[in-house]
Design an enzyme around this catalytic site. Sequence first.
Site, PDB file in Angstrom:
ATOM      1  N   LYS A 157       0.916  -1.241   0.104  1.00 49.88           N
ATOM      2  CA  LYS A 157       0.034   0.015   0.007  1.00 49.88           C
ATOM      3  C   LYS A 157       0.923   1.107   0.248  1.00 49.88           C
ATOM      4  CE  LYS A 157      -4.063   1.908   2.021  1.00 49.88           C
ATOM      5  NZ  LYS A 157      -3.766   3.243   2.008  1.00 49.88           N
ATOM      6  N   ARG A 179      -7.966  12.126  -7.098  1.00 51.17           N
ATOM      7  CA  ARG A 179      -8.990  11.422  -6.749  1.00 51.17           C
ATOM      8  C   ARG A 179     -10.128  12.075  -6.079  1.00 51.17           C
ATOM      9  NH1 ARG A 179     -10.783   9.131  -1.758  1.00 51.17           N
ATOM     10  NH2 ARG A 179     -12.081   7.417  -1.794  1.00 51.17           N
ATOM     11  N   LYS A 207      -6.194  -8.303  -2.876  1.00 50.07           N
ATOM     12  CA  LYS A 207      -7.385  -8.266  -3.673  1.00 50.07           C
ATOM     13  C   LYS A 207      -7.576  -9.336  -4.099  1.00 50.07           C
ATOM     14  CE  LYS A 207      -5.687  -3.541  -5.378  1.00 50.07           C
ATOM     15  NZ  LYS A 207      -4.806  -3.043  -6.313  1.00 50.07           N
ATOM     16  N   LYS A 267      -3.167  -2.839   7.356  1.00 45.74           N
ATOM     17  CA  LYS A 267      -2.176  -1.625   7.850  1.00 45.74           C
ATOM     18  C   LYS A 267      -0.803  -1.933   8.522  1.00 45.74           C
ATOM     19  CE  LYS A 267      -4.156   2.610   7.126  1.00 45.74           C
ATOM     20  NZ  LYS A 267      -3.647   4.028   6.974  1.00 45.74           N
ATOM     21  N   CYS A 277      26.848  18.692  37.057  1.00 45.08           N
ATOM     22  CA  CYS A 277      27.890  19.076  37.946  1.00 45.08           C
ATOM     23  C   CYS A 277      28.109  20.584  37.929  1.00 45.08           C
ATOM     24  CB  CYS A 277      29.235  18.570  37.658  1.00 45.08           C
ATOM     25  SG  CYS A 277      30.122  18.930  36.299  1.00 45.08           S
TER      26      CYS A 277
HETATM   27  S1  IVH Z   1      -6.546  -0.209  -5.079  1.00 48.02           S
HETATM   28  C1  IVH Z   1     -10.812  -0.270  -5.644  1.00 48.02           C
HETATM   29  N1  IVH Z   1      -4.084  -0.591  -4.415  1.00 48.02           N
HETATM   30  O1  IVH Z   1      -4.887   3.299  -0.805  1.00 48.02           O
HETATM   31  C2  IVH Z   1      -9.638  -0.364  -5.090  1.00 48.02           C
HETATM   32  N2  IVH Z   1      -4.925   1.355  -3.524  1.00 48.02           N
HETATM   33  O2  IVH Z   1      -8.174   3.801   0.065  1.00 48.02           O
HETATM   34  C3  IVH Z   1      -8.844   1.052  -5.235  1.00 48.02           C
HETATM   35  N3  IVH Z   1      -3.447   2.705  -2.437  1.00 48.02           N
HETATM   36  O3  IVH Z   1      -6.642   6.050  -2.345  1.00 48.02           O
HETATM   37  C4  IVH Z   1      -7.429   1.175  -4.692  1.00 48.02           C
HETATM   38  N4  IVH Z   1      -1.599   1.378  -2.665  1.00 48.02           N
HETATM   39  O4  IVH Z   1      -4.552   5.810  -3.121  1.00 48.02           O
HETATM   40  C5  IVH Z   1      -4.735  -0.032  -4.237  1.00 48.02           C
HETATM   41  N5  IVH Z   1      -1.690  -1.039  -4.149  1.00 48.02           N
HETATM   42  C6  IVH Z   1      -2.688  -0.209  -3.853  1.00 48.02           C
HETATM   43  C7  IVH Z   1      -2.622   0.822  -3.223  1.00 48.02           C
HETATM   44  C8  IVH Z   1      -3.893   1.610  -3.051  1.00 48.02           C
HETATM   45  C9  IVH Z   1      -2.022   2.698  -2.212  1.00 48.02           C
HETATM   46  C10 IVH Z   1      -4.411   3.800  -1.725  1.00 48.02           C
HETATM   47  C11 IVH Z   1      -5.074   4.460  -3.065  1.00 48.02           C
HETATM   48  C12 IVH Z   1      -6.454   4.680  -2.122  1.00 48.02           C
HETATM   49  C13 IVH Z   1      -6.224   4.124  -0.811  1.00 48.02           C
HETATM   50  C14 IVH Z   1      -7.271   3.204  -0.615  1.00 48.02           C
END
Ligand code: IVH
Length: 731
Positions: free
Chosen positions: A129, A150, A323, A347, A444
């Site tokens: 992440k 976003r 995923k 996390k 000291c």
């Molecule tokens: S997938 C439908 N993959 O985490 C799924 N998100 O809330 C869409 N993020 O705003 C996200 N690394 O910016 C996905 N390998 C990753 C990610 C990732 C970071 C962030 C992304 C998103 C937040 C998820």
Amino acid sequence: MDSLDLFAQPHPDQARLQALRELLHRYAQQYYVLDAPTVPDAEYDRLFQELQALERMHPGWIAPGSPTQRVGGKPLEQFVAVRHAVPMLSIRTETDTEASGALNFDNRIRKELALTESDSPVEYVAEPKFDGLAMSLRYEHGVLVQAATRGDGETGEDVTQNIRTIGQVPLQIEAASAGAAAHFPAVPAVLEVRGEVYMRRDDFEALNERQRQRIAAGEKGEKTFVNPRNAAAGAVRQLDPAIAAQRPLSFFAYGLGEITPPELGGPAFVTHYAMLQTLKFWGFPVSALVDIACGAPELIAYHQRIGSLRDQLGFDIDGVVYKVNSLALQRQLGFVTREPRWAVAHKYPAQEELTTVLGIDVQVGRTGKLTPVAKLAPVFVGGVTVTNATLHNEDEARRKDVRVGDTVVVRRAGDVIPEVVSVIADKRQPDATVFTMPRMCPVCGSAAVREEGEADYRCTGGLFCSAQRKQAILHFAQRRAVEVEGLGEKLVDQLVEAGIVQTLPDLYRLGLMALAALDRMADKSAHNLMSALQASKQTTLPRFLFGLGIRHVGEATAKALARHFGNLDAIMQASTEQLTSVADVGPIVALSIRTFFDQPHNREVVEQLRACGVVWEEGDALAPEATRPLAGKTFVLTGTLPTLSRDQARDLLEAAGAKVAGSVSKKTDYLVAGAEAGSKLEKALALGVAVIDEAGLQSLLTDDASMPLAQHNSQSPQGVAIDPDTTHREA
Ligand code: IVH
């Protein structure tokens, strides 16, 4: 005159222009995405300038996909809103520690899919992440037409100008290698690539360094950034693309937005993983850490593996994402409100938190160094509760301008000691006063001075200062020095404060009576300490020398000195010239050693310690560095070896002339790996460093040190199968 006439013969410059663009695309791809440049930077620059010159001559030929068009536009007044064709969702987050995050997710998926225990495990894709900002890149007919943040998920902002400056983002999609094209679908007419814009840690450090120089040069409106994520966010939201171009950003692709459907000729992906591989083929950076994981156990293993690599990665991550791999199952699982059911973020503990400064203490070290330390309201960060953070020295404390009562960002990454990153300026109390270093030792009362060219203030009290005395005793008694088991901080405090121990030799004059009279000291503990003191008398020259606490003489230098001179008297008598002939001993260290032994009271301490029965084996000077079998080789030790302890292995290696380092790098010659070797082993394999086990080490030590490296290469001692490809580059 320059507009293209389809019926005319192509202009000769036009062919060259096309060739240049293709070459530059390829080189940029190799450099930014594959991390494997094939031409020197100067060659790239030359071609780039040639293209620029051609485009200046024929402005009508400039296309948005040209490599020259990364930095172009004028500063914007404001960003334009972009409605996402496919909403940008967020993901559910599991912050639970350890296994439960992965288990909960897998259980939910299996339940939703009505799987029973007899069904096989679900296949997932596990990804880091990335800690940056989500971005949607829209390509039409292979050309980048829009990049949008976003925002609220429905509507973001058009930041195309800034995103074009990111070398890793293709302006025009060109497949990486023609040969493999048969295995991948063609680029569809509409393609939205979703991913994360982030800043690498080294780029962040370099940027902040430049910012500090700007501030020092008096440039207005400049500031340093708190962390890579903030710096990246600031760069993306820059209205002036020329400024954004100076903020080095990177990109990882992890998903799709709108895409031409298969009915209209778009690709028909079956799995998320295959989709990512295709994105990679099309020239998008996809992390090498992305992996397939089956069932909860493999998700848990992934979470742990990436967690152990976290601090060594070139960029920040705040967790991992799981995923469901099958896109058909993803469709079946669908969404709940704004989150897909088929993905979850798991996390890691945050490495930065907010807390308040309760006070600023000044601590006195063994050499009299005064260190300002922020006392913090306890805060859980990086997996531990932090109550202190060093401010290092006066300049650092001033640079950060930390004041009592301030709200501060505290960071603790890995095993690195906690530090105050920055102060939240608008939370400062109006009456908070600037911190200044005391001009007197807080323990000291002796004068504290800062010598020219030095960063630190030092107490001038020497051994008159009880803080220095305590630290000197603790240093001498520590495990890496003569090792007096059980002699810790509390006990030393008592011994010094009661006036029983003033100097190192006093330790060996302690009697049971005096000890037993101390507060909270049981008979048994007193006995134990007496025998620990007795045992510590039998030591080695390097340990003794290190234990004396001569400034700049660390363990490695003590070992080098002992090896070079063989006995203590030779060291005590050596001139600075003789001392500097030892590898790793420079003029400052040599002077410090000479000064130490020139002090009569230091020589007295050594004599008294010997008189008290402290002994070690002495000898003649050992063979010079270069003739020893492992001279010039660097080793790293990891895991548990079957018979040797870490210290024993280190001693053996050093005696053979090798250097033992703490972490694996390209300069490492061998990794000696034992049971439960972790991230160091992975890193060694990823870097192609030779990996040996204890038997391999023994054979290097005993006989032919000329054994070729290749014989040991990439042998994983316990047969741990690790795919080097999954860790390379980012580590
Ligand atoms: S997938 C439908 N993959 O985490 C799924 N998100 O809330 C869409 N993020 O705003 C996200 N690394 O910016 C996905 N390998 C990753 C990610 C990732 C970071 C962030 C992304 C998103 C937040 C998820």
